[in-house]
Design an enzyme around this catalytic site. Structure first.
Site, PDB file in Angstrom:
ATOM      1  N   GLY A   1       0.803  -1.220   0.000  1.00  0.00           N
ATOM      2  CA  GLY A   1       0.000   0.000   0.000  1.00  0.00           C
ATOM      3  C   GLY A   1       0.837   1.272   0.000  1.00  0.00           C
ATOM      4  O   GLY A   1       1.963   1.280   0.481  1.00  0.00           O
TER       5      GLY A   1
ATOM      6  N   ARG B   1       0.978  -5.787  -4.952  1.00  0.00           N
ATOM      7  CA  ARG B   1       1.094  -6.690  -3.806  1.00  0.00           C
ATOM      8  C   ARG B   1       1.561  -8.092  -4.194  1.00  0.00           C
ATOM      9  O   ARG B   1       1.358  -9.045  -3.450  1.00  0.00           O
ATOM     10  CB  ARG B   1      -0.244  -6.791  -3.087  1.00  0.00           C
ATOM     11  CG  ARG B   1      -0.654  -5.525  -2.350  1.00  0.00           C
ATOM     12  CD  ARG B   1      -1.706  -5.791  -1.312  1.00  0.00           C
ATOM     13  NE  ARG B   1      -2.150  -4.569  -0.658  1.00  0.00           N
ATOM     14  CZ  ARG B   1      -1.532  -4.019   0.379  1.00  0.00           C
ATOM     15  NH1 ARG B   1      -0.440  -4.575   0.863  1.00  0.00           N
ATOM     16  NH2 ARG B   1      -1.995  -2.905   0.906  1.00  0.00           N
TER      17      ARG B   1
ATOM     18  N   ASP C   1       5.294  -7.692   5.155  1.00  0.00           N
ATOM     19  CA  ASP C   1       5.295  -8.803   4.200  1.00  0.00           C
ATOM     20  C   ASP C   1       6.297  -8.572   3.062  1.00  0.00           C
ATOM     21  O   ASP C   1       6.979  -9.496   2.622  1.00  0.00           O
ATOM     22  CB  ASP C   1       3.888  -9.005   3.624  1.00  0.00           C
ATOM     23  CG  ASP C   1       2.934  -9.597   4.665  1.00  0.00           C
ATOM     24  OD1 ASP C   1       3.403 -10.387   5.517  1.00  0.00           O
ATOM     25  OD2 ASP C   1       1.742  -9.269   4.646  1.00  0.00           O
TER      26      ASP C   1
ATOM     27  N   THR D   1       4.969   1.783   5.771  1.00  0.00           N
ATOM     28  CA  THR D   1       3.554   1.463   5.976  1.00  0.00           C
ATOM     29  C   THR D   1       2.919   2.494   6.903  1.00  0.00           C
ATOM     30  O   THR D   1       3.502   2.844   7.940  1.00  0.00           O
ATOM     31  CB  THR D   1       3.289   0.044   6.540  1.00  0.00           C
ATOM     32  OG1 THR D   1       1.877  -0.100   6.734  1.00  0.00           O
ATOM     33  CG2 THR D   1       3.980  -0.266   7.862  1.00  0.00           C
TER      34      THR D   1
ATOM     35  N   ASP E   1       0.529   1.881   8.625  1.00  0.00           N
ATOM     36  CA  ASP E   1      -0.012   1.132   9.770  1.00  0.00           C
ATOM     37  C   ASP E   1       0.832   1.282  11.031  1.00  0.00           C
ATOM     38  O   ASP E   1       0.338   1.056  12.128  1.00  0.00           O
ATOM     39  CB  ASP E   1      -0.118  -0.364   9.440  1.00  0.00           C
ATOM     40  CG  ASP E   1      -0.999  -0.629   8.229  1.00  0.00           C
ATOM     41  OD1 ASP E   1      -1.663   0.314   7.767  1.00  0.00           O
ATOM     42  OD2 ASP E   1      -1.008  -1.770   7.747  1.00  0.00           O
TER      43      ASP E   1
HETATM   44  P1  FBP Z   1       0.911  -2.043   3.621  1.00  0.00           P
HETATM   45  O1  FBP Z   1       0.938  -2.983   4.784  1.00  0.00           O
HETATM   46  O2  FBP Z   1       1.296  -2.663   2.352  1.00  0.00           O
HETATM   47  O3  FBP Z   1       1.679  -0.786   3.896  1.00  0.00           O
HETATM   48  O4  FBP Z   1      -0.596  -1.575   3.410  1.00  0.00           O
HETATM   49  C1  FBP Z   1      -1.283  -1.025   4.454  1.00  0.00           C
HETATM   50  C2  FBP Z   1      -2.737  -0.791   4.152  1.00  0.00           C
HETATM   51  O5  FBP Z   1      -2.957   0.562   3.860  1.00  0.00           O
HETATM   52  C3  FBP Z   1      -3.599  -1.260   5.324  1.00  0.00           C
HETATM   53  O6  FBP Z   1      -3.728  -0.257   6.294  1.00  0.00           O
HETATM   54  C4  FBP Z   1      -4.876  -1.644   4.653  1.00  0.00           C
HETATM   55  O7  FBP Z   1      -5.577  -2.607   5.389  1.00  0.00           O
HETATM   56  C5  FBP Z   1      -4.412  -2.199   3.339  1.00  0.00           C
HETATM   57  O8  FBP Z   1      -3.202  -1.552   3.048  1.00  0.00           O
HETATM   58  C6  FBP Z   1      -5.373  -1.982   2.215  1.00  0.00           C
HETATM   59  O9  FBP Z   1      -4.927  -2.689   1.118  1.00  0.00           O
HETATM   60  P2  FBP Z   1      -5.285  -2.356  -0.377  1.00  0.00           P
HETATM   61  O10 FBP Z   1      -4.476  -1.155  -0.765  1.00  0.00           O
HETATM   62  O11 FBP Z   1      -4.842  -3.560  -1.125  1.00  0.00           O
HETATM   63  O12 FBP Z   1      -6.749  -2.094  -0.441  1.00  0.00           O
END
Ligand code: FBP
Length: 528
Positions: A77, A141, A172, A199, A201
């Site tokens: 993300g 991803r 990951d 991230t 997060d």
């Molecule tokens: P990363 O762990 O790759 O940094 O992504 C974080 C995140 O933004 C999470 O907070 C969220 O749950 C997820 O990506 C959403 O994923 P996507 O972009 O595939 O909808």
């Protein structure tokens, strides 16, 4: 002039230790022991020491390699500041190897497998300096895990003759970086694989990584919006705002936003896990809050809900794990679920049932951002209030999800400087032929000049976990630590926030202006 043009002229600051790259050297520091199974799976990288960047007194060290070509990729993300990692990497390479070439793999790790890349040149990069998003090269991803993926990556990096490959990703993606590094060393490939902690997060952190990049900016953007919602609630006095916040498993984002905005209630997934709470207990807590506020004549409020909450309610976690195993095999849901879990599944609204069954991400994680926990809680709280015969017609809930709007904003000065430093450290690691390392900086709570750049072996962060029905080596997610200063401060104040409506309005993230506004750091930032 547009803001993006102004912002492109911002000159990121570097820590003092990175100010003269020709004198910046790594000094090894003994690391702690590695998990036994990780040591077995990573025989070549598990024993590496941590590396501190220090400024040597005299110039003249001969570095282990002359760099000609480096690849870089975004993985996972978006997180604000990613372009500055590339800018820091590019500028450092220009200084230490002026004829070197930087290749950006397109669309994430699949760009490596498919050998899709572009050369990142000065003029092109200029437009992306200090800007949000990952749009210079895109992200994805795709997991690099199978024997075929590792072999294909090796083939591409060898054919392109890369001295280094920088993977900018979360837990990951950095697990992928560790696997690639080990595999490349095993096969005598010269490409150093280096990870960068990205991230929003905030769950990629440790003693050595005070925070991942992007967390600061994203939480500032969310806090601005939550502050505005609080002000609206206080003005209209008629709505209960249920705000779900992105952040995947850990509740760092919710905690930081709570510290910035003082909502009436913030659920922390980690506490729910610790107290082994059931969904109905969480619903009861919210209902009681609404009931007690109602008794005081308060029919409005602001609640923060971390997006990973459901995975941290033990009964829901058992359900999600059982569904994961079933989806990884041949069964069907709910038919193949054990009886108590089938009963729990049946008790959930149909929409939530469907969301729990959505495809897992390529790393085997349930897609928590797609599960509308705020809507589930609203439905169950409404039901409970009705059962209690309370507030008919006066409970007016509004649901919000703050997620994607925080991931690609203009990076704060903190993230802009941090990312630029991380890119610079990545270049130094490649110059030293160090592979399987993650770039990081300690002392981020101090002024930028005083940050301590360093690198840690990625295996130091790893443990075995069950994913997609199999035991896998992964980087452990850092959850909210109950002994941290941030949590302690939250715990001391939250009872008062329930009744006092102490909503704070941090306002928009400041890119220019008085230094105490532009240099605000996360309140929950680790002081390590
Ligand atoms: P990363 O762990 O790759 O940094 O992504 C974080 C995140 O933004 C999470 O907070 C969220 O749950 C997820 O990506 C959403 O994923 P996507 O972009 O595939 O909808």
């Amino acid at each position: 002039m547009h803001l993006e043009q102004y912002r492109a002229t911002f000159a990121p600051e570097l820590p003092q230790a990175l100010s003269q790259l020709e004198r910046a050297v790594f000094v090894p520091r003994k690391r702690g022991s590695t998990d036994k199974e990780i040591a077995r799976l990573f025989p070549r990288t598990q024993e590496q020491d941590s590396l501190d960047v220090v400024v040597q007194a005299l110039q003249g060290t001969s570095f282990s390699r002359t760099i000609q070509k480096v690849g870089v990729v975004f993985s996972g993300g978006q997180a604000p500041g990613g372009h500055n990692v590339i800018a820091g990497l590019y500028d450092a390479l220009q200084k230490i190897a002026p004829t070197s070439v930087l290749l950006g793999f397109l669309g994430g790790p699949s760009g490596i497998l498919e050998k899709r890349y572009l050369e990142i040149e000065k003029e092109l990069l200029q437009k992306y300096r200090n800007q949000g998003g990952f749009d210079l090269i895109g992200s994805g991803r795709t997991k690099l895990e199978s024997a075929a993926d590792l072999a294909a990556s090796l083939e591409v990096c060898s054919t392109l003759d890369l001295d280094g490959l920088v993977i900018i990703g979360g837990d990951d993606s950095n697990t992928n970086a560790a696997l690639l590094a080990e595999y490349f060393l095993e096969h005598g490939c010269k490409t150093s694989v280096v990870g960068v902690p990205k991230t929003i997060d905030g769950d990629l952190q440790s003693e050595e990584i005070p925070i991942s990049f992007g967390f600061d900016t994203a939480t500032k953007i969310y806090a601005e919006l939550i502050g505005n919602i609080g002000k609206d609630a206080l003005s209209a006095k008629k709505y209960y705002h249920f705000i779900r916040l992105m952040g995947r498993s850990a509740s760092h984002v919710a905690l930081e936003c709570a510290l910035k905005t003082h909502p009436n209630l913030t659920l922390l997934s980690e506490e729910c896990w610790e107290k082994k709470r059931s969904l109905s207990e969480v619903v009861e807590e919210i209902t009681t809050l609404i009931e007690k506020r109602g008794e005081k004549g308060l029919f409005y409020g602001v609640l923060l809900i971390p997006e990973g909450l459901l995975e941290f309610l033990p009964e829901m976690q058992s359900l999600i794990q059982a569904i994961n195993e079933i989806l990884a095999g041949k069964g069907t849901v709910p038919a193949s679920l054990p009886r108590p879990l089938a009963y729990l599944f049946d008790s959930l609204p149909e929409k939530i049932q469907q969301q729990l069954l959505l495809d897992r991400d390529p790393h085997g994680n349930v897609q928590v951002s797609k599960i509308e926990t705020e809507a589930l809680l609203i439905t169950l709280v409404q039901r409970r209030l009705e059962e209690k015969g309370l507030f008919e017609g006066t409970f007016r809930p509004v649901s919000h999800f703050l997620g994607y709007e925080g991931r690609a904003g203009y990076p704060s000065n903190f993230d802009a400087n941090y990312c630029y430093s991380l890119g610079t450290i990545a270049a130094l690691l490649i110059r030293g032929s160090h592979s399987g390392y993650m770039a990081t900086c300690r002392s981020l709570h101090l002024d930028t000049q005083k940050w301590e750049p360093k690198a840690i072996p990625i295996t130091m962060l790893m443990q075995m976990e069950r994913r997609k029905g199999k035991d896998k080596p992964v980087i452990r997610k850092a959850l909210v630590d109950f002994s941290s200063a941030g949590y302690q401060s939250f715990a001391a104040k939250r009872e008062a926030w329930k009744w006092e409506d102490d909503y704070q309005m941090p306002g928009p993230l400041q890119l220019f202006g008085p230094s105490d506004l532009v240099n605000i750091k996360p309140i929950s930032l680790r002081q390590s």
